[in-house]
Motif scaffolding. Structure first.
Motif, PDB file in Angstrom:
ATOM      1  N   ALA A  39      10.385 -17.680   6.094  1.00 32.00           N
ATOM      2  CA  ALA A  39      11.703 -17.169   6.507  1.00 32.00           C
ATOM      3  C   ALA A  39      12.358 -16.440   5.330  1.00 32.00           C
ATOM      4  CB  ALA A  39      12.577 -18.311   7.005  1.00 32.00           C
ATOM      5  N   LYS A  70      10.701 -15.208   2.569  1.00 27.84           N
ATOM      6  CA  LYS A  70       9.862 -14.078   2.144  1.00 27.84           C
ATOM      7  C   LYS A  70      10.019 -12.852   3.053  1.00 27.84           C
ATOM      8  CE  LYS A  70       5.329 -14.685   2.474  1.00 27.84           C
ATOM      9  NZ  LYS A  70       3.983 -15.192   2.167  1.00 27.84           N
ATOM     10  N   TYR A  71      10.166 -13.097   4.355  1.00 31.68           N
ATOM     11  CA  TYR A  71      10.232 -11.968   5.296  1.00 31.68           C
ATOM     12  C   TYR A  71      11.670 -11.593   5.671  1.00 31.68           C
ATOM     13  CZ  TYR A  71       5.256 -12.709   5.402  1.00 31.68           C
ATOM     14  OH  TYR A  71       3.947 -12.827   5.014  1.00 31.68           O
ATOM     15  N   ASN A  82      -1.306 -14.780   1.848  1.00 32.39           N
ATOM     16  CA  ASN A  82      -2.752 -14.851   2.094  1.00 32.39           C
ATOM     17  C   ASN A  82      -3.102 -15.170   3.552  1.00 32.39           C
ATOM     18  OD1 ASN A  82      -2.437 -17.647   2.393  1.00 32.39           O
ATOM     19  ND2 ASN A  82      -2.887 -18.053   0.248  1.00 32.39           N
ATOM     20  N   LEU A  87      -2.619 -17.938   5.252  1.00 31.08           N
ATOM     21  CA  LEU A  87      -3.089 -19.301   5.547  1.00 31.08           C
ATOM     22  C   LEU A  87      -1.933 -20.286   5.808  1.00 31.08           C
ATOM     23  CD1 LEU A  87      -6.033 -19.722   3.009  1.00 31.08           C
ATOM     24  CD2 LEU A  87      -6.186 -19.398   5.474  1.00 31.08           C
ATOM     25  N   PHE A 133      11.199 -19.763  14.618  1.00 30.19           N
ATOM     26  CA  PHE A 133      10.085 -20.687  14.809  1.00 30.19           C
ATOM     27  C   PHE A 133      10.687 -22.042  15.183  1.00 30.19           C
ATOM     28  CE2 PHE A 133       6.149 -18.676  13.271  1.00 30.19           C
ATOM     29  CZ  PHE A 133       6.672 -17.506  12.731  1.00 30.19           C
TER      30      PHE A 133
HETATM   31  P1  ADP Z   1       1.410 -15.177   4.749  1.00 32.76           P
HETATM   32  O1  ADP Z   1       0.868 -15.727   3.478  1.00 32.76           O
HETATM   33  O2  ADP Z   1       0.917 -13.802   5.041  1.00 32.76           O
HETATM   34  O3  ADP Z   1       2.893 -15.290   4.850  1.00 32.76           O
HETATM   35  P2  ADP Z   1       1.258 -17.010   7.019  1.00 32.76           P
HETATM   36  O4  ADP Z   1       0.058 -17.674   7.602  1.00 32.76           O
HETATM   37  O5  ADP Z   1       2.344 -17.884   6.530  1.00 32.76           O
HETATM   38  O6  ADP Z   1       0.715 -16.065   5.883  1.00 32.76           O
HETATM   39  O7  ADP Z   1       1.849 -16.043   8.131  1.00 32.76           O
HETATM   40  C1  ADP Z   1       0.975 -15.191   8.847  1.00 32.76           C
HETATM   41  C2  ADP Z   1       1.685 -13.909   9.206  1.00 32.76           C
HETATM   42  O8  ADP Z   1       2.719 -14.170  10.166  1.00 32.76           O
HETATM   43  C3  ADP Z   1       2.408 -13.234   8.044  1.00 32.76           C
HETATM   44  O9  ADP Z   1       1.541 -12.451   7.276  1.00 32.76           O
HETATM   45  C4  ADP Z   1       3.448 -12.406   8.789  1.00 32.76           C
HETATM   46  O10 ADP Z   1       2.847 -11.235   9.326  1.00 32.76           O
HETATM   47  C5  ADP Z   1       3.812 -13.288   9.966  1.00 32.76           C
HETATM   48  N1  ADP Z   1       5.033 -14.093   9.725  1.00 32.76           N
HETATM   49  C6  ADP Z   1       5.097 -15.411   9.525  1.00 32.76           C
HETATM   50  N2  ADP Z   1       6.369 -15.824   9.401  1.00 32.76           N
HETATM   51  C7  ADP Z   1       7.129 -14.729   9.547  1.00 32.76           C
HETATM   52  C8  ADP Z   1       8.551 -14.495   9.539  1.00 32.76           C
HETATM   53  N3  ADP Z   1       9.443 -15.490   9.369  1.00 32.76           N
HETATM   54  N4  ADP Z   1       8.982 -13.226   9.736  1.00 32.76           N
HETATM   55  C9  ADP Z   1       8.111 -12.214   9.935  1.00 32.76           C
HETATM   56  N5  ADP Z   1       6.759 -12.361   9.940  1.00 32.76           N
HETATM   57  C10 ADP Z   1       6.282 -13.616   9.758  1.00 32.76           C
END
Ligand code: ADP
Length: 256
Positions: free
Chosen positions: A153, A155-156, A210, A212, A240
C-alpha cells in the motif's frame, strides 16, 4: 494420455493415466526456475559490473559501494522470500497458533510502518480498528501477511496519499482487515495474476519488487482458513480485504 497394458492370469489389463496435470506441474516448475534465474541474474550482474568499476578505479567510491549494498540487500531479500514461499507451499511449515489480540497487533504494525516507511514519503496511515478483537493464529505469520500488505500500500501510493486500515467483524462474525490505498491501482485484466509467484503488473514495473510478497501473503491467509478480496482501479487505488473465520476462542492453543 498415457496407456499401458499387461497380461495377468490370462486377463489383459489396460491402465489409462491422464498425465495432463503432471505436464502442467512440469511446466510450472520450469517457469518457476526460469523466473528465479532471471530475478537472481539482474542484481548479480549489477554487483559484478560495480566490482569491475571498483577494480579499474582502484580507489574507494562511496556511490558505487552504496549501489552494491542495495543490490546485495535485494538479493538477500529475494532469497529469503523464495525460501519462505517454498516452505509455505511444501506444507513443511507448522503454524504456532495461540490466542492473539488482533486489535492491538494491527495498531502496533501500523505505528511501526508509519514511523519506518510511510512518513518518509509523507504518506499517512489512518486506522479505524475495533477494540478487543481476538483470533487464534500464528502471530508471526499473521504479522508478516499484514506487513506485506501495508508495504505494498505504501510502495504503490503517491507521496502525500492516505492509507486507511480497518478492522471489524461482519454480521457472520467473520473478522475483516481492510487495507485501502489511493495509489496506482492494478489493471483489471491483471488482478487475477497478482498472487502468482513473481507476477508483477505492467504499471508496477518501474517500482522495485520481486512479485513474491502477495504469494506469501495468500499462503498465510489460506493456512488460517481465510480468504482475500481485491478491489482496484488504475489511478484510483486498491483495497485488499482479508476475511478470517472467527474460531472458537475457548479452545486450547494448537499447532497444526
Ligand atoms: P511486488 O514485490 O512486485 O510488490 P507482490 O507479490 O507484493 O510483489 O505484488 C504483486 C503485484 O501486485 C505487484 O507487482 C503490483 O503489480 C500489484 N500490487 C500489489 N499490491 C498493490 C497495490 N497496493 N497497489 C497497486 N498494485 C499492487
Amino acid at each position: 494420455m498415457n496407456i499401458e497394458s499387461f497380461l495377468c492370469d490370462g486377463y489383459c489389463i489396460v491402465v489409462i493415466r491422464d498425465v495432463t496435470l503432471d505436464k502442467d506441474l512440469v511446466e510450472k516448475q520450469k517457469k518457476f526456475v526460469s523466473n528465479i534465474s532471471h530475478e537472481l541474474k539482474s542484481p548479480l550482474t549489477a554487483i559484478l559490473g560495480f566490482l569491475q568499476i571498483l577494480k579499474e578505479e582502484k580507489e574507494y567510491n562511496q556511490v558505487i559501494l552504496n549501489y552494491m549494498e542495495s543490490e546485495t540487500i535485494k538479493l538477500k531479500d529475494l532469497v529469503l522470500d523464495i525460501l519462505e514461499v517454498s516452505k509455505l507451499q511444501s506444507y513443511e511449515l507448522k503454524l504456532q497458533k495461540k490466542t492473539i489480540n488482533l486489535s492491538w497487533l494491527l495498531l502496533k504494525i501500523c505505528d511501526e510502518n508509519i514511523n519506518l516507511k510511510a512518513s518518509k514519503f509523507n504518506i499517512s496511515i489512518n486506522t479505524n480498528i475495533q477494540d478487543g478483537i481476538s483470533l487464534i493464529a500464528d502471530e508471526d505469520k499473521i504479522s508478516q501477511a499484514i506487513v506485506n500488505l501495508l508495504d505494498n500500500a505504501i510502495k504503490y501510493s503517491n507521496p502525500h496519499n492516505q492509507i486507511n486500515v480497518l478492522l471489524y467483524k461482519n454480521f457472520n462474525q467473520e473478522i475483516l482487515i481492510e487495507v485501502k490505498d489511493s495509489g496506482i491501482g492494478i489493471p483489471e485484466n491483471e488482478v487475477c495474476y497478482i498472487f502468482d509467484r513473481f507476477y508483477r503488473a505492467k504499471n508496477a514495473l518501474s517500482i522495485g519488487g520481486n512479485g513474491l510478497g502477495l504469494t506469501i501473503f495468500k499462503e498465510i491467509i489460506e493456512m488460517h482458513g481465510g480468504r482475500i478480496e481485491v478491489a482496484s482501479k488504475v489511478g484510483q487505488g486498491s483495497t485488499f480485504t482479508i476475511i478470517l473465520p472467527q474460531e472458537n476462542l475457548a479452545g486450547e492453543s494448537e499447532s497444526c
